[in-house]
Design an enzyme around this catalytic site. Structure first.
Site, PDB file in Angstrom:
ATOM      1  N   SER A  88       0.808  -1.214   0.000  1.00 17.57           N
ATOM      2  CA  SER A  88       0.000   0.000   0.000  1.00 17.57           C
ATOM      3  C   SER A  88       0.843   1.266   0.000  1.00 17.57           C
ATOM      4  O   SER A  88       0.293   2.370   0.064  1.00 17.57           O
ATOM      5  CB  SER A  88      -0.928  -0.015   1.215  1.00 17.57           C
ATOM      6  OG  SER A  88      -0.198  -0.277   2.389  1.00 17.57           O
ATOM      7  N   THR A 205      -1.936   3.690   4.461  1.00 20.30           N
ATOM      8  CA  THR A 205      -1.015   4.777   4.147  1.00 20.30           C
ATOM      9  C   THR A 205      -0.130   4.955   5.354  1.00 20.30           C
ATOM     10  O   THR A 205      -0.609   4.799   6.475  1.00 20.30           O
ATOM     11  CB  THR A 205      -1.823   6.077   3.923  1.00 20.30           C
ATOM     12  OG1 THR A 205      -2.526   5.950   2.698  1.00 20.30           O
ATOM     13  CG2 THR A 205      -0.948   7.299   3.868  1.00 20.30           C
ATOM     14  N   THR A 223       1.784   6.994   0.051  1.00 18.74           N
ATOM     15  CA  THR A 223       0.902   5.858  -0.215  1.00 18.74           C
ATOM     16  C   THR A 223       0.886   5.508  -1.698  1.00 18.74           C
ATOM     17  O   THR A 223       1.201   6.362  -2.545  1.00 18.74           O
ATOM     18  CB  THR A 223      -0.543   6.215   0.219  1.00 18.74           C
ATOM     19  OG1 THR A 223      -1.372   5.065   0.151  1.00 18.74           O
ATOM     20  CG2 THR A 223      -1.144   7.294  -0.656  1.00 18.74           C
ATOM     21  N   ARG A 233      -6.519   8.628 -10.491  1.00 20.18           N
ATOM     22  CA  ARG A 233      -7.147   8.962  -9.201  1.00 20.18           C
ATOM     23  C   ARG A 233      -6.083   9.445  -8.201  1.00 20.18           C
ATOM     24  O   ARG A 233      -5.013   8.863  -8.077  1.00 20.18           O
ATOM     25  CB  ARG A 233      -7.863   7.726  -8.656  1.00 20.18           C
ATOM     26  CG  ARG A 233      -8.584   7.933  -7.323  1.00 20.18           C
ATOM     27  CD  ARG A 233      -7.728   7.494  -6.155  1.00 20.18           C
ATOM     28  NE  ARG A 233      -8.470   7.515  -4.895  1.00 20.18           N
ATOM     29  CZ  ARG A 233      -7.914   7.359  -3.705  1.00 20.18           C
ATOM     30  NH1 ARG A 233      -6.617   7.139  -3.593  1.00 20.18           N
ATOM     31  NH2 ARG A 233      -8.642   7.401  -2.610  1.00 20.18           N
ATOM     32  N   VAL A 234      -6.410  10.498  -7.480  1.00 17.25           N
ATOM     33  CA  VAL A 234      -5.524  11.010  -6.422  1.00 17.25           C
ATOM     34  C   VAL A 234      -6.310  10.960  -5.112  1.00 17.25           C
ATOM     35  O   VAL A 234      -7.478  11.342  -5.071  1.00 17.25           O
ATOM     36  CB  VAL A 234      -5.087  12.459  -6.740  1.00 17.25           C
ATOM     37  CG1 VAL A 234      -4.381  13.088  -5.552  1.00 17.25           C
ATOM     38  CG2 VAL A 234      -4.189  12.474  -7.975  1.00 17.25           C
ATOM     39  N   GLY A 235      -5.673  10.497  -4.073  1.00 14.99           N
ATOM     40  CA  GLY A 235      -6.345  10.416  -2.775  1.00 14.99           C
ATOM     41  C   GLY A 235      -6.053  11.630  -1.913  1.00 14.99           C
ATOM     42  O   GLY A 235      -5.646  12.690  -2.390  1.00 14.99           O
ATOM     43  N   ASP A 236      -6.248  11.454  -0.633  1.00 14.77           N
ATOM     44  CA  ASP A 236      -6.058  12.555   0.322  1.00 14.77           C
ATOM     45  C   ASP A 236      -4.586  12.803   0.676  1.00 14.77           C
ATOM     46  O   ASP A 236      -4.206  13.907   1.067  1.00 14.77           O
ATOM     47  CB  ASP A 236      -6.824  12.248   1.618  1.00 14.77           C
ATOM     48  CG  ASP A 236      -6.422  10.908   2.228  1.00 14.77           C
ATOM     49  OD1 ASP A 236      -6.157   9.953   1.458  1.00 14.77           O
ATOM     50  OD2 ASP A 236      -6.362  10.803   3.458  1.00 14.77           O
ATOM     51  N   THR A 256      -5.571   8.087   7.275  1.00 13.94           N
ATOM     52  CA  THR A 256      -5.488   6.871   6.487  1.00 13.94           C
ATOM     53  C   THR A 256      -6.918   6.436   6.206  1.00 13.94           C
ATOM     54  O   THR A 256      -7.832   6.803   6.932  1.00 13.94           O
ATOM     55  CB  THR A 256      -4.698   5.784   7.249  1.00 13.94           C
ATOM     56  OG1 THR A 256      -4.616   4.615   6.438  1.00 13.94           O
ATOM     57  CG2 THR A 256      -5.335   5.434   8.570  1.00 13.94           C
ATOM     58  N   GLY A 257      -7.084   5.663   5.141  1.00 11.67           N
ATOM     59  CA  GLY A 257      -8.428   5.210   4.807  1.00 11.67           C
ATOM     60  C   GLY A 257      -8.871   5.746   3.463  1.00 11.67           C
ATOM     61  O   GLY A 257      -8.042   6.134   2.643  1.00 11.67           O
ATOM     62  N   VAL A 258     -10.170   5.759   3.268  1.00 11.72           N
ATOM     63  CA  VAL A 258     -10.716   6.149   1.964  1.00 11.72           C
ATOM     64  C   VAL A 258     -10.564   7.657   1.780  1.00 11.72           C
ATOM     65  O   VAL A 258     -11.274   8.459   2.379  1.00 11.72           O
ATOM     66  CB  VAL A 258     -12.192   5.713   1.848  1.00 11.72           C
ATOM     67  CG1 VAL A 258     -12.766   6.138   0.501  1.00 11.72           C
ATOM     68  CG2 VAL A 258     -12.292   4.208   2.021  1.00 11.72           C
ATOM     69  N   GLY A 259      -9.604   8.017   0.918  1.00 12.35           N
ATOM     70  CA  GLY A 259      -9.184   9.403   0.802  1.00 12.35           C
ATOM     71  C   GLY A 259     -10.282  10.357   0.373  1.00 12.35           C
ATOM     72  O   GLY A 259     -10.282  11.528   0.764  1.00 12.35           O
TER      73      GLY A 259
HETATM   74  C1  SD4 Z   1      -5.920   7.104  -0.272  1.00 11.53           C
HETATM   75  N1  SD4 Z   1      -5.806   7.461   2.091  1.00 11.53           N
HETATM   76  O1  SD4 Z   1      -5.275   7.103  -1.308  1.00 11.53           O
HETATM   77  C2  SD4 Z   1      -5.217   6.749   0.998  1.00 11.53           C
HETATM   78  C3  SD4 Z   1      -5.218   5.279   1.146  1.00 11.53           C
HETATM   79  C4  SD4 Z   1      -5.194   4.774   2.531  1.00 11.53           C
HETATM   80  O2  SD4 Z   1      -5.809   3.224   4.076  1.00 11.53           O
HETATM   81  O3  SD4 Z   1      -4.781   5.352   3.438  1.00 11.53           O
HETATM   82  N2  SD4 Z   1      -5.748   3.679   2.802  1.00 11.53           N
HETATM   83  O4  SD4 Z   1      -7.119   7.325  -0.237  1.00 11.53           O
END
Ligand code: SD4
Length: 350
Positions: A88, A205, A223, A233-236, A256-259
């Site tokens: 990841s 992340t 990440t 796609r770009v996350g947070d 961390t998680g769904v950005g």
């Molecule tokens: C994202 N926040 O790209 C990151 C991925 C992540 O646990 O942290 N996942 O959305």
């Protein structure tokens, strides 16, 4: 499925856990849940997930002898970036749905200086490129081809980041090709259901925050983003204020998680701003998570987002939507403690 009753119960239990007064014992395989870690004079570094332990140690090699927080976080997060077994972050990260490993990273110090790269390919250490963006350009964020071009100009070495193991996982995913950002607490089952070797997570992340012996703060976040995402796609993580924010007067936060959920709520900025207004790091993380949950008609039952915060006096807080978010804490007392974050759903208090 968690019920409203579970939700209320976990809320109450979390509130009572806020009274936990002291730092826990050494890391165990089932990390103890810690709602808050008190202030501590001197340097401290914290980071998301269990793989934060070796990353913290690398940061501590600089912080311990009196090094700068900014150098420490940059060095620390390079450990998972270079770890092929970590799917990841960096090298060995799971690709997007078209088979490209695209990386996001950001770095920030307490003076508001920051740099980031998004959707960059072929560079093992995007955090180092992010720092160069901060230091040698007038910009904050470079993306895609432009970020790679900048990295080349700065002398970074290029290499293929798709490892045979990640490629195998991608082929396995393509049989159904369903994009499903499974909460990390359940990823072990998810991986087993795909028959994948090794890693248990499809998204994680590393976000790292440090305060050095001089009281300076810095943070870094890096990440490969959500596995099997759309190309581009770009996350947070590379978005200052979303995946990372540091303010030297207050503290720092990372996520961390769904950005997408974190970006929608300017998550890390929100955590820091709540701390500025007097909330503890723990309360600030909890409020930021609850805002996300409240806005989702389904109560975000299928999503994971976790925040980790470090106040400038060394106090630490963490909170997540789902059970299973862990974080690592390192200071002069102990270098490798891991704690389980309290969460909205399925807390160990249930
Ligand atoms: C994202 N926040 O790209 C990151 C991925 C992540 O646990 O942290 N996942 O959305």
């Amino acid at each position: 499925m968690p019920t409203r009753r579970d939700f209320l119960k976990s809320t109450l239990m979390t509130a009572s856990a806020l009274a936990v007064p002291s730092i826990g014992a050494a890391a165990t395989t089932e990390p103890a849940q810690r709602a808050a870690i008190p202030a501590r004079a001197g340097a401290r570094v914290v980071s998301t997930w269990d793989f934060g332990v070796p990353a913290n140690r690398a940061a501590w090699a600089l912080l311990g002898p009196g090094g700068k927080a900014l150098d420490a976080v940059e060095a620390g997060v390079q450990i998972p970036e270079a770890d092929r077994a970590n799917h990841s972050v960096g090298l060995g990260g799971y690709p997007d749905r078209d088979g490209h490993v695209t990386l996001d990273a950001s770095i920030m110090d307490g003076d508001g200086r920051c740099g980031a790269v998004a959707c960059i390919e072929r560079i093992v250490h995007p955090i180092r490129v992010a720092r160069r963006v901060m230091e040698v350009t007038p910009h904050v964020l470079l993306v895609g081809e432009g970020a790679l071009q900048f990295a080349r100009e700065q002398g970074f070495h290029e290499q293929d980041l798709l490892t045979p193991e990640a490629e195998k996982a991608w082929h396995a995913w393509m049989k159904e090709a369903k994009y499903r950002p499974v909460p990390n607490s359940e990823n072990r089952d998810y991986h087993q259901s795909l028959g994948l070797p090794g890693g248990k997570h499809n998204h994680d992340t590393i976000g790292m925050l440090a305060v050095d012996a001089h009281g300076h703060l810095a943070g870094a976040c890096t990440t490969s983003g959500m596995a099997w995402k759309l190309h581009g796609r770009v996350g947070d993580s590379p978005i200052i204020g979303a995946g990372l924010y540091v303010d030297g007067e207050v503290g720092g936060a990372t996520s961390t998680g769904v950005g997408e959920e974190v970006i929608r709520n300017a998550g890390s900025f929100l955590v820091v701003e709540l701390m500025r207004q007097g909330r503890s790091p723990q309360e600030a993380c909890e409020e930021a998570v609850r805002r996300i949950v409240k806005k989702r008609p389904d109560g975000a039952k299928e999503l994971q987002v976790g925040f980790l915060a470090l106040r400038r006096d060394g106090a630490v807080g963490a909170f997540a939507i789902q059970h299973g978010f862990t974080y690592a804490v390192c200071d002069a007392d102990s270098q490798d403690r891991v704690f389980g974050s309290p969460s909205v759903y399925r807390t160990s208090f249930n």
